[in-house]
Design an enzyme around this catalytic site. Structure first.
Site, PDB file in Angstrom:
ATOM      1  N   HIS A 147       1.837   4.508  -2.792  1.00  0.00           N
ATOM      2  CA  HIS A 147       1.955   5.962  -2.590  1.00  0.00           C
ATOM      3  C   HIS A 147       3.332   6.434  -3.049  1.00  0.00           C
ATOM      4  O   HIS A 147       3.472   7.475  -3.689  1.00  0.00           O
ATOM      5  CB  HIS A 147       1.817   6.308  -1.102  1.00  0.00           C
ATOM      6  CG  HIS A 147       0.412   6.272  -0.578  1.00  0.00           C
ATOM      7  ND1 HIS A 147      -0.604   7.014  -1.116  1.00  0.00           N
ATOM      8  CD2 HIS A 147      -0.131   5.611   0.475  1.00  0.00           C
ATOM      9  CE1 HIS A 147      -1.717   6.809  -0.419  1.00  0.00           C
ATOM     10  NE2 HIS A 147      -1.462   5.956   0.545  1.00  0.00           N
TER      11      HIS A 147
ATOM     12  N   GLU B  10      -4.812   7.750  -2.806  1.00  0.00           N
ATOM     13  CA  GLU B  10      -5.322   6.463  -2.312  1.00  0.00           C
ATOM     14  C   GLU B  10      -5.681   5.523  -3.466  1.00  0.00           C
ATOM     15  O   GLU B  10      -5.620   4.309  -3.318  1.00  0.00           O
ATOM     16  CB  GLU B  10      -6.530   6.678  -1.398  1.00  0.00           C
ATOM     17  CG  GLU B  10      -6.156   7.191  -0.023  1.00  0.00           C
ATOM     18  CD  GLU B  10      -5.133   6.317   0.699  1.00  0.00           C
ATOM     19  OE1 GLU B  10      -5.232   5.081   0.641  1.00  0.00           O
ATOM     20  OE2 GLU B  10      -4.221   6.889   1.321  1.00  0.00           O
TER      21      GLU B  10
ATOM     22  N   HIS C 263       0.835  -1.208   0.000  1.00  0.00           N
ATOM     23  CA  HIS C 263       0.000   0.000   0.000  1.00  0.00           C
ATOM     24  C   HIS C 263       0.873   1.264   0.000  1.00  0.00           C
ATOM     25  O   HIS C 263       0.739   2.126  -0.875  1.00  0.00           O
ATOM     26  CB  HIS C 263      -0.911  -0.011   1.235  1.00  0.00           C
ATOM     27  CG  HIS C 263      -1.773   1.198   1.376  1.00  0.00           C
ATOM     28  ND1 HIS C 263      -3.099   1.216   1.000  1.00  0.00           N
ATOM     29  CD2 HIS C 263      -1.506   2.453   1.828  1.00  0.00           C
ATOM     30  CE1 HIS C 263      -3.593   2.438   1.225  1.00  0.00           C
ATOM     31  NE2 HIS C 263      -2.646   3.201   1.737  1.00  0.00           N
ATOM     32  N   GLU C 264       1.772   1.348   0.982  1.00  0.00           N
ATOM     33  CA  GLU C 264       2.623   2.546   1.073  1.00  0.00           C
ATOM     34  C   GLU C 264       3.550   2.628  -0.146  1.00  0.00           C
ATOM     35  O   GLU C 264       3.861   3.718  -0.619  1.00  0.00           O
ATOM     36  CB  GLU C 264       3.424   2.556   2.381  1.00  0.00           C
ATOM     37  CG  GLU C 264       2.569   2.517   3.658  1.00  0.00           C
ATOM     38  CD  GLU C 264       1.498   3.594   3.751  1.00  0.00           C
ATOM     39  OE1 GLU C 264       1.683   4.684   3.172  1.00  0.00           O
ATOM     40  OE2 GLU C 264       0.458   3.335   4.394  1.00  0.00           O
TER      41      GLU C 264
HETATM   42 ZN    ZN Z   1      -2.788   5.301   2.015  1.00  0.00          ZN
END
Ligand code: ZN
Length: 497
Positions: free
Chosen positions: A266, A292, A262-263
């Site tokens: 980003h 997101e 997830h990170e």
């Molecule tokens: Zn996030």
């Protein structure tokens, strides 16, 4: 270079230096600073944000911005967009009296430290007065910014410009109507065996796995580090210095795996913003919702796909051979996609996840526009968890204290997570028309996917609005039906419904 342009760019450099310094202090405060350092840190941040305020509202700078905005033809597109963006920020900042602006920075710094301790000690009462104050600040700020609109809409604008409560009510109602029957069906279906996912894996081994996942994702470690914090996050100072964090739990190996992915999503966005935007206020992600969309695209759509899991499976098995001794890649895939109503948002499965967001959305609306006070938040929180997800909340640590957002002053942020998932599904549908996404993923080749996203989204930074970026990537406006169709197809297949 004209004098206006030169002065404008020099001023931007100064502002970039201050925000860099504040960003590093903030990162340090959650990774390395001992708890006792928080008071001094709050004072330093209060001072720096005062200086930043002066830079933002400097009269010569304002004149230069006004000049650029009224002489569009004399300037390049990036400079013009920078002036537009800063003009907006400036208006937002200037409408808040300086003493309140500083007091708020001090308050949120203190509140973050208190929240960390309150969560560790399951002590909601110590955090409660801070939440009331932060809500009060946000309500006042919303009325300074735009007294003519509902306060919550004004707050939403900070994270996803143009988003409204009315639009979110429709979006969430649609999800509720379409997904509740599917969640019910799944709760009656038989669940795959996923006990192995809770077997202990030494943290040292999990760290190796994080490195491997970042490598598969093509994350350049020269420009992206990984740290450890209570709540995983990503921060960036320029595209050359991006930092992600994760949290290791010995018996929750998946938690780290999907936090890193997830990170990492980003981070990829920030690492691939355009070189022409380096050091510019436009050289970062467009909005929270679009950000997101990228993190959740990698975490769920790619990371939890059978193609990706089959690819990383041999390495996972090599790192944790005992745990995976009798587990196939398909078992791993099923276990990574178990849908089961639960307590913790960051560990929720893809299907029940938006319900965690709806709960926070309902509470935020009541805090900002209704009569809800901080002392009543845990009771409402627990009631909504029972109502939407059918789960009992045993304590505030796994209830109303679980997320850091409110302690940092971020009210109106949560909806962007659910919106991001919906953007991601639409982006996938259009990416699939242009490149063989799943053939690439099955071979562990993520570079063509990163390249597609760089071309359509990443490189623009904040040059385009969220709506323009979706148009650019998909050739049509935002349409949440892709998200609903994606979830229905994936979960019907997983549970043979
Ligand atoms: Zn996030």
């Amino acid at each position: 270079m004209s004098e206006v342009l030169q002065q404008f760019k020099e001023h931007l450099k100064k502002m970039d230096a201050y925000s860099h310094a504040m960003g590093v202090l903030e990162y340090d405060s959650v990774t390395a600073m001992p708890h006792g350092g928080s008071t001094h840190l709050a004072e330093t941040c209060g001072f720096l944000s005062g200086e930043m305020y002066k830079l933002m509202t400097d009269s010569a700078f304002k004149e230069n911005i006004a000049y650029i905005l009224s002489h569009k033809d004399e300037f390049d597109h990036i400079t013009f967009r920078e002036a537009e963006e800063l003009h907006e920020d400036m208006e937002r900042t200037e409408k808040i009296p300086m003493d309140e602006y500083i007091a708020y920075t001090v308050e949120t710094n203190e509140a973050s430290a208190v929240w960390h301790k309150a969560k560790a000690e399951n002590d909601y009462a110590s955090f409660e007065p801070y939440l009331d104050k932060i809500v009060e600040f946000n309500r006042r700020f919303a009325s300074y910014w735009d007294p003519s609109r509902p306060k919550y809409d004004v707050l939403l604008d900070q994270y996803e410009k143009g988003l409204s409560k009315a639009a979110l009510d429709v979006f969430f109602d649609g999800l509720r109507t379409e997904l509740v029957p599917l969640i019910r069906q799944i709760s009656e279906a038989s669940q795959p065996e996923d006990g192995f996912a809770h077997e202990p894996v030494p943290i040292e081994k999990q760290r190796l796995l994080s490195d491997y996942l970042m490598q598969v994702m093509t994350i350049d470690r020269e420009h992206c580090s990984i740290g450890e914090t209570e709540h995983p996050f990503t921060t960036d100072f320029t595209k050359d210095d991006v930092r992600i964090t994760t949290h290791y739990h010995e018996t929750e190996m998946f938690s780290n795996v999907f936090s890193v992915i997830h990170e990492g999503g980003h981070a990829l966005y920030e690492l691939h913003t355009g070189d022409d935007l380096k050091g510019s206020p436009l050289g970062t992600g467009c909005s929270m919702g679009i950000h997101e969309s990228q993190s959740r695209f990698y975490e769920n759509i790619i990371g939890r796909s059978e193609a990706f899991i089959s690819y990383i499976y041999p390495e996972v098995k090599r790192i944790a051979p005992k745990v995976f001794a009798n587990v196939s890649a398909h078992d791993f895939y099923r276990a990574a996609n178990v849908s089961r109503p639960s307590l913790i948002r960051t560990e929720a499965d893809e299907l029940t996840y938006p319900f965690h967001i709806m709960i926070r959305y309902d509470i935020e609306k009541e805090l900002i526009e209704g009569d809800l006070k901080a002392k009543d938040v845990p009771a409402l929180w627990n009631k909504l968890y029972k109502e939407y997800l059918g789960v009992d909340v045993p304590d505030d640590r796994s209830g109303a204290l679980q997320d850091s957002h409110w302690s940092g002053g971020m009210i109106g942020y949560f909806p962007s997570y659910a919106l991001g998932s919906a953007y991601g599904a639409q982006i996938l549908a259009h990416m699939e028309k242009e490149i063989p996404v799943w053939e690439h993923v099955a071979r562990g080749e993520l570079a063509p996917i990163v390249a597609w996203l760089t071309e359509k989204i990443y490189r623009y930074g904040k040059l385009l609005t969220p709506q323009e970026l979706i148009m650019n990537a998909c050739g049509e406006p935002f349409d949440p039906s892709y998200y609903i169709a994606y979830l229905k197809e994936k979960y019907s297949k997983l549970y043979s419904l």
